[in-house]
Design a protein around this motif. Structure first.
Motif, mmCIF file in Angstrom:
data_model
loop_
_atom_site.group_PDB
_atom_site.id
_atom_site.type_symbol
_atom_site.label_atom_id
_atom_site.label_comp_id
_atom_site.label_asym_id
_atom_site.label_seq_id
_atom_site.Cartn_x
_atom_site.Cartn_y
_atom_site.Cartn_z
ATOM 1 N N GLY A 75 0.770 -1.238 0.000
ATOM 2 C CA GLY A 75 0.000 0.000 0.000
ATOM 3 C C GLY A 75 0.795 1.280 0.000
ATOM 4 O O GLY A 75 0.222 2.356 0.147
ATOM 5 N N PHE A 76 2.125 1.220 -0.176
ATOM 6 C CA PHE A 76 2.954 2.431 -0.212
ATOM 7 C C PHE A 76 3.372 2.703 -1.660
ATOM 8 O O PHE A 76 4.118 1.916 -2.248
ATOM 9 C CB PHE A 76 4.197 2.269 0.669
ATOM 10 N N GLU A 77 2.890 3.809 -2.208
ATOM 11 C CA GLU A 77 3.186 4.168 -3.594
ATOM 12 C C GLU A 77 4.114 5.374 -3.638
ATOM 13 O O GLU A 77 3.940 6.327 -2.870
ATOM 14 C CB GLU A 77 1.896 4.484 -4.352
ATOM 15 N N PRO A 78 5.120 5.375 -4.553
ATOM 16 C CA PRO A 78 6.075 6.495 -4.609
ATOM 17 C C PRO A 78 5.458 7.766 -5.176
ATOM 18 O O PRO A 78 4.689 7.723 -6.147
ATOM 19 C CB PRO A 78 7.189 5.966 -5.507
ATOM 20 N N LEU A 79 5.810 8.877 -4.557
ATOM 21 C CA LEU A 79 5.383 10.201 -5.019
ATOM 22 C C LEU A 79 6.494 10.900 -5.786
ATOM 23 O O LEU A 79 6.253 11.883 -6.481
ATOM 24 C CB LEU A 79 4.979 11.057 -3.814
ATOM 25 N N GLY A 80 7.720 10.416 -5.634
ATOM 26 C CA GLY A 80 8.874 11.018 -6.281
ATOM 27 C C GLY A 80 10.124 10.721 -5.488
ATOM 28 O O GLY A 80 10.056 10.185 -4.369
ATOM 29 N N ALA A 81 11.274 11.049 -6.046
ATOM 30 C CA ALA A 81 12.545 10.710 -5.400
ATOM 31 C C ALA A 81 13.552 11.834 -5.546
ATOM 32 O O ALA A 81 13.541 12.583 -6.529
ATOM 33 C CB ALA A 81 13.105 9.420 -5.999
ATOM 34 N N LEU A 82 14.429 11.946 -4.549
ATOM 35 C CA LEU A 82 15.550 12.888 -4.563
ATOM 36 C C LEU A 82 16.807 12.123 -4.163
ATOM 37 O O LEU A 82 16.740 11.212 -3.326
ATOM 38 C CB LEU A 82 15.320 14.025 -3.562
ATOM 39 N N THR A 83 17.943 12.460 -4.737
ATOM 40 C CA THR A 83 19.198 11.884 -4.263
ATOM 41 C C THR A 83 19.794 12.808 -3.205
ATOM 42 O O THR A 83 19.640 14.034 -3.268
ATOM 43 C CB THR A 83 20.205 11.686 -5.407
ATOM 44 N N VAL A 84 20.454 12.215 -2.221
ATOM 45 C CA VAL A 84 21.010 13.004 -1.124
ATOM 46 C C VAL A 84 22.326 12.372 -0.689
ATOM 47 O O VAL A 84 22.437 11.150 -0.576
ATOM 48 C CB VAL A 84 20.007 13.088 0.058
ATOM 49 N N ARG A 85 23.323 13.208 -0.476
ATOM 50 C CA ARG A 85 24.622 12.747 0.009
ATOM 51 C C ARG A 85 24.604 12.716 1.537
ATOM 52 O O ARG A 85 24.325 13.720 2.186
ATOM 53 C CB ARG A 85 25.731 13.682 -0.463
ATOM 54 N N VAL A 86 24.892 11.556 2.082
ATOM 55 C CA VAL A 86 24.963 11.410 3.539
ATOM 56 C C VAL A 86 26.407 11.073 3.894
ATOM 57 O O VAL A 86 26.859 9.949 3.715
ATOM 58 C CB VAL A 86 24.003 10.306 4.039
ATOM 59 N N ASP A 87 27.136 12.068 4.366
ATOM 60 C CA ASP A 87 28.522 11.841 4.776
ATOM 61 C C ASP A 87 28.570 11.550 6.274
ATOM 62 O O ASP A 87 27.534 11.403 6.929
ATOM 63 C CB ASP A 87 29.401 13.035 4.400
ATOM 64 N N ALA A 88 29.776 11.477 6.818
ATOM 65 C CA ALA A 88 29.931 11.126 8.229
ATOM 66 C C ALA A 88 29.232 12.144 9.133
ATOM 67 O O ALA A 88 28.608 11.771 10.140
ATOM 68 C CB ALA A 88 31.411 11.035 8.586
ATOM 69 N N ARG A 89 29.311 13.427 8.776
ATOM 70 C CA ARG A 89 28.673 14.444 9.618
ATOM 71 C C ARG A 89 27.155 14.291 9.600
ATOM 72 O O ARG A 89 26.502 14.313 10.649
ATOM 73 C CB ARG A 89 29.065 15.847 9.139
ATOM 74 N N VAL A 90 26.573 14.145 8.411
ATOM 75 C CA VAL A 90 25.118 14.000 8.309
ATOM 76 C C VAL A 90 24.656 12.724 9.008
ATOM 77 O O VAL A 90 23.625 12.708 9.680
ATOM 78 C CB VAL A 90 24.676 14.006 6.830
ATOM 79 N N CYS A 91 25.444 11.662 8.870
ATOM 80 C CA CYS A 91 25.126 10.411 9.560
ATOM 81 C C CYS A 91 25.002 10.638 11.058
ATOM 82 O O CYS A 91 24.040 10.190 11.697
ATOM 83 C CB CYS A 91 26.216 9.379 9.266
ATOM 84 N N ARG A 92 25.940 11.357 11.628
ATOM 85 C CA ARG A 92 25.919 11.577 13.074
ATOM 86 C C ARG A 92 24.776 12.489 13.492
ATOM 87 O O ARG A 92 24.269 12.369 14.613
ATOM 88 C CB ARG A 92 27.278 12.145 13.531
ATOM 89 N N GLU A 93 24.375 13.404 12.631
ATOM 90 C CA GLU A 93 23.236 14.266 12.939
ATOM 91 C C GLU A 93 21.911 13.517 12.779
ATOM 92 O O GLU A 93 21.004 13.662 13.592
ATOM 93 C CB GLU A 93 23.249 15.509 12.042
ATOM 94 N N LEU A 94 21.819 12.706 11.737
ATOM 95 C CA LEU A 94 20.577 11.980 11.481
ATOM 96 C C LEU A 94 20.266 11.020 12.626
ATOM 97 O O LEU A 94 19.128 10.942 13.098
ATOM 98 C CB LEU A 94 20.686 11.207 10.164
ATOM 99 N N TRP A 95 21.279 10.273 13.068
ATOM 100 C CA TRP A 95 21.075 9.287 14.141
ATOM 101 C C TRP A 95 21.697 9.761 15.453
ATOM 102 O O TRP A 95 22.175 8.956 16.247
ATOM 103 C CB TRP A 95 21.668 7.948 13.693
ATOM 104 N N ARG A 96 21.657 11.070 15.684
ATOM 105 C CA ARG A 96 22.305 11.646 16.867
ATOM 106 C C ARG A 96 21.866 10.968 18.158
ATOM 107 O O ARG A 96 22.676 10.735 19.061
ATOM 108 C CB ARG A 96 21.970 13.140 16.954
ATOM 109 N N TYR A 97 20.594 10.643 18.278
ATOM 110 C CA TYR A 97 20.067 10.149 19.544
ATOM 111 C C TYR A 97 20.169 8.631 19.685
ATOM 112 O O TYR A 97 19.738 8.075 20.685
ATOM 113 C CB TYR A 97 18.605 10.597 19.691
ATOM 114 N N GLN A 98 20.710 7.981 18.672
ATOM 115 C CA GLN A 98 20.944 6.534 18.739
ATOM 116 C C GLN A 98 22.425 6.188 18.622
ATOM 117 O O GLN A 98 22.911 5.253 19.272
ATOM 118 C CB GLN A 98 20.177 5.807 17.615
ATOM 119 N N ILE A 99 23.149 6.953 17.826
ATOM 120 C CA ILE A 99 24.543 6.615 17.536
ATOM 121 C C ILE A 99 25.439 6.798 18.752
ATOM 122 O O ILE A 99 26.541 6.261 18.806
ATOM 123 C CB ILE A 99 25.044 7.460 16.332
ATOM 124 N N ASN A 100 24.963 7.540 19.752
ATOM 125 C CA ASN A 100 25.752 7.729 20.965
ATOM 126 C C ASN A 100 26.069 6.400 21.647
ATOM 127 O O ASN A 100 27.059 6.275 22.363
ATOM 128 C CB ASN A 100 25.010 8.626 21.961
#
Length: 600
Positions: A75-100
């Motif tokens: 039941g999940f249909e795509p609306l569109g897509a974007l490419t995004v670069r996730v480097d080490a800094r973004v990784c740590r910000e995205l999972w800040r509250y788990q990666i600790n």
């Protein structure tokens, strides 16, 4: 709207997120941006839609298109897509509250994946079944469907299971846990394109969205060679020392051995597979009343401690002195080793508000008794099933663990003193002192031992009619302190001092009671599997909380329990089965417990 308005239900049901996100700059910026949106558009973007982010391993492993087909079938249909670069800094910000809480070697292996070349693919999805039909937001439903990267035994029917996730780090996809996470994570991933991302999430569903998403995937496939994500040679043994393991992963990241990059990534992922967390995540999955399949076991929340932590704070079983030779009661001091929260565990996680909570304690691997209680309609309907420790120490440990897994995220489990011993022996942090101790540990799978090793010490659930209720096994200061109907008000006031609730629920004594003491309410649901009582053999005790406290009992086939204990060849079967039919007298248990106070 204030930032707090964006943290009310149905955007999140989690009190931890409500407490934390008002101070999170990404969430605050996104909330301010969304203030200008019309309510109908906001609902489409945040409740009827969500996103999945495919990582570089999904690109080189050619998992994007199979994943989209799987999601469409649910039941999940795509609306569109974007490419995004996730480097080490973004990784740590995205999972800040788990990666600790993640081991450094795991973080470095994840860096290798995210910085391998292919970008991540942000795919906006519309839940065509809709919140009104499913009773939950698109983000919560997809988080459930996504499956676990760690506890893959429960991944049947999940996205990661369908994609063949075999290693924790090579898990192909990320999705937010609830709409509040969605808000924050769009701010982290796409700060300069947040309007574009949110507009995709709010867009009308059309065939164009699927076509554009497929085109993005195929373009990435063309630009980045495929890799089977299997190791080119037999795995070598991972270094036991965390710093040596980190060094080994760093060597693989540097590429000095001349192997192809993705070969090195697979090797690194295998080396760090199964490493326990090194503390408690700042934020875990939201409370599970909206989920039916367990994610990332364990069921009770975030990992409590590493094996090394347990070595630091856990010694082999030994007698505990809690009185002077003259008989005067001692409060905990140097003579009594307390077994409280694990190193780095932090304060108890909070859940709710909910209407009903079933409370079960001291199951002691009595499967017929456990099954009888789980079959009770009020247990089946409860928002949460809190299991107050001493779960698997008995004749059928593995079967008990599997029953708990079957409860999904409704199960909130706590560490009892017996669980602490089973985990300690199973991880080699403790030596078995008796044949039965060794026997019980050997009858846990590695996953079951890891589950016990990560159980939290305590938790709090806000329950309608009762307010915040604090749950633990022994007492709020040690899992082996006994709280009974005869506990003096002075000792109860001291042991309950750390809590901020008016109701304290404990187990450990195997006695069912509900009493007022020292200005609080002290409740013990009794023992499911090994009660001390004056009732008929074959009675399992539990409690239902909300809007008041209701002490309950369920009947089960005690002869079946006796036969199963003997068939399991439990070294302690005779004493165990004798207790089932000739339970100790509660008055004598209270007198002995108040004499000893601390009992392992």
């Amino acid at each position: 709207m204030t930032v707090h308005a964006w943290l009310k239900a149905p955007l999140t049901h989690d009190p931890v997120r409500r407490h934390t996100y008002p101070d999170d700059v990404y969430f605050r910026e996104m909330a301010a941006f969304l203030d200008g949106w019309e309510p109908e558009r906001t609902d489409r973007a945040l409740l009827a839609s969500t996103f999945v982010m495919f990582k570089p391993d999904a690109v080189v492993g050619r998992r994007v298109e199979p994943a989209l087909a799987f999601l469409a079938g649910h039941g999940f249909e795509p609306l569109g897509a974007l490419t995004v670069r996730v480097d080490a800094r973004v990784c740590r910000e995205l999972w800040r509250y788990q990666i600790n809480a993640a081991p450094l070697a795991v973080i470095r292996a994840v860096d290798m994946i995210l910085e391998s070349g292919p970008p991540c693919v942000f795919v906006a999805l519309r839940d065509t079944r809709g919140p009104r039909r499913t009773g939950t937001s698109a983000a919560e439903r997809l988080a459930e469907l996504k499956g676990s990267s760690k506890n893959r035994a429960v991944n049947g029917g999940s996205l990661r299971g369908a994609l063949g996730c075999e290693l924790m780090c090579l898990n192909f996809a990320h999705a937010p846990d609830d709409p509040a996470d969605l808000i924050r994570e769009v701010g982290v991933l796409l700060p300069g394109r947040r309007e574009q991302a949110l507009s995709l999430l709010a867009a009308d569903l059309s065939p164009r969205g699927a076509a554009e998403t497929g085109a993005v995937a195929r373009a990435l496939y063309a630009a980045h060679p495929a890799h089977p994500l299997t190791r080119p040679a037999p795995p070598s043994e991972a270094p036991g020392d965390p710093m040596a393991l980190l060094e080994r992963v760093e060597e693989l990241a540097d590429g000095g051995d001349g192997r192809p990059l993705w070969d090195r990534i697979v090797i690194a992922a295998e080396l760090v597979e199964g490493l326990p967390s090194e503390g408690r995540p700042l934020i875990g999955p939201p409370p599970g009343r909206h989920f039916t399949r367990p994610r990332a076991a364990p069921l009770a929340g975030p990992p409590a401690a590493t094996t090394a932590d347990r070595r630091r704070r856990t010694s082999a079983p030994r007698p505990h002195s809690s009185r002077t030779p003259g008989g005067q009661a001692l409060m905990p001091d140097a003579e009594v080793e307390l077994h409280g929260p694990a190193h780095g565990e932090g304060p108890p996680r909070r859940y709710g508000p909910v209407a009903r909570v079933a409370v079960l304690s001291d199951v002691h691997a009595n499967i017929p008794a456990f099954d009888a209680v789980l079959a009770e309609p009020d247990v089946a309907r409860a928002d949460f099933v809190v299991l107050c420790g001493d779960l698997t120490w008995g004749p059928e440990p593995q079967e008990t663990y599997e029953r708990i897994l079957g409860l999904g995220e409704r199960a909130l489990c706590l560490r009892g003193n017996a669980d602490r011993y089973a985990a300690g022996i199973g991880t080699a942090a403790l030596a078995a002192d008796t044949p039965r101790q060794a026997w019980i540990a050997e009858r846990h799978s590695p996953e079951a031992i890891a589950f016990l090793d990560r159980l939290p010490f305590g938790l709090v659930v806000e329950i309608e009619g009762l307010g915040p209720v604090h749950f633990c096994h022994g007492s709020p200061r040690s899992d082996h302190e006994l709280v009974t109907p005869g506990t003096p008000s002075e000792r109860f006031a001291e042991l309950s001092a750390p809590i901020d609730a008016r109701v304290l629920v404990t187990g450990h004594s195997h006695l069912q009671f509900d009493r007022a003491v020292a200005g609080l309410r002290s409740v013990n649901p009794g023992s499911v599997g090994l009660p001390y009582h004056t009732g008929e053999p074959g009675t399992a005790y539990w409690a239902l909380l909300g809007p008041d406290v209701s002490l309950r009992a369920s009947r089960y086939d005690v002869e079946d329990a006796i036969a199963r204990a003997r068939a399991a060849v439990d070294p302690d079967a005779e004493r165990y089965t004798d207790t089932l039919v000739n339970a100790p007298d509660p008055e004598k248990i209270v007198a002995e417990a108040e004499r000893l106070i601390f009992v392992n």
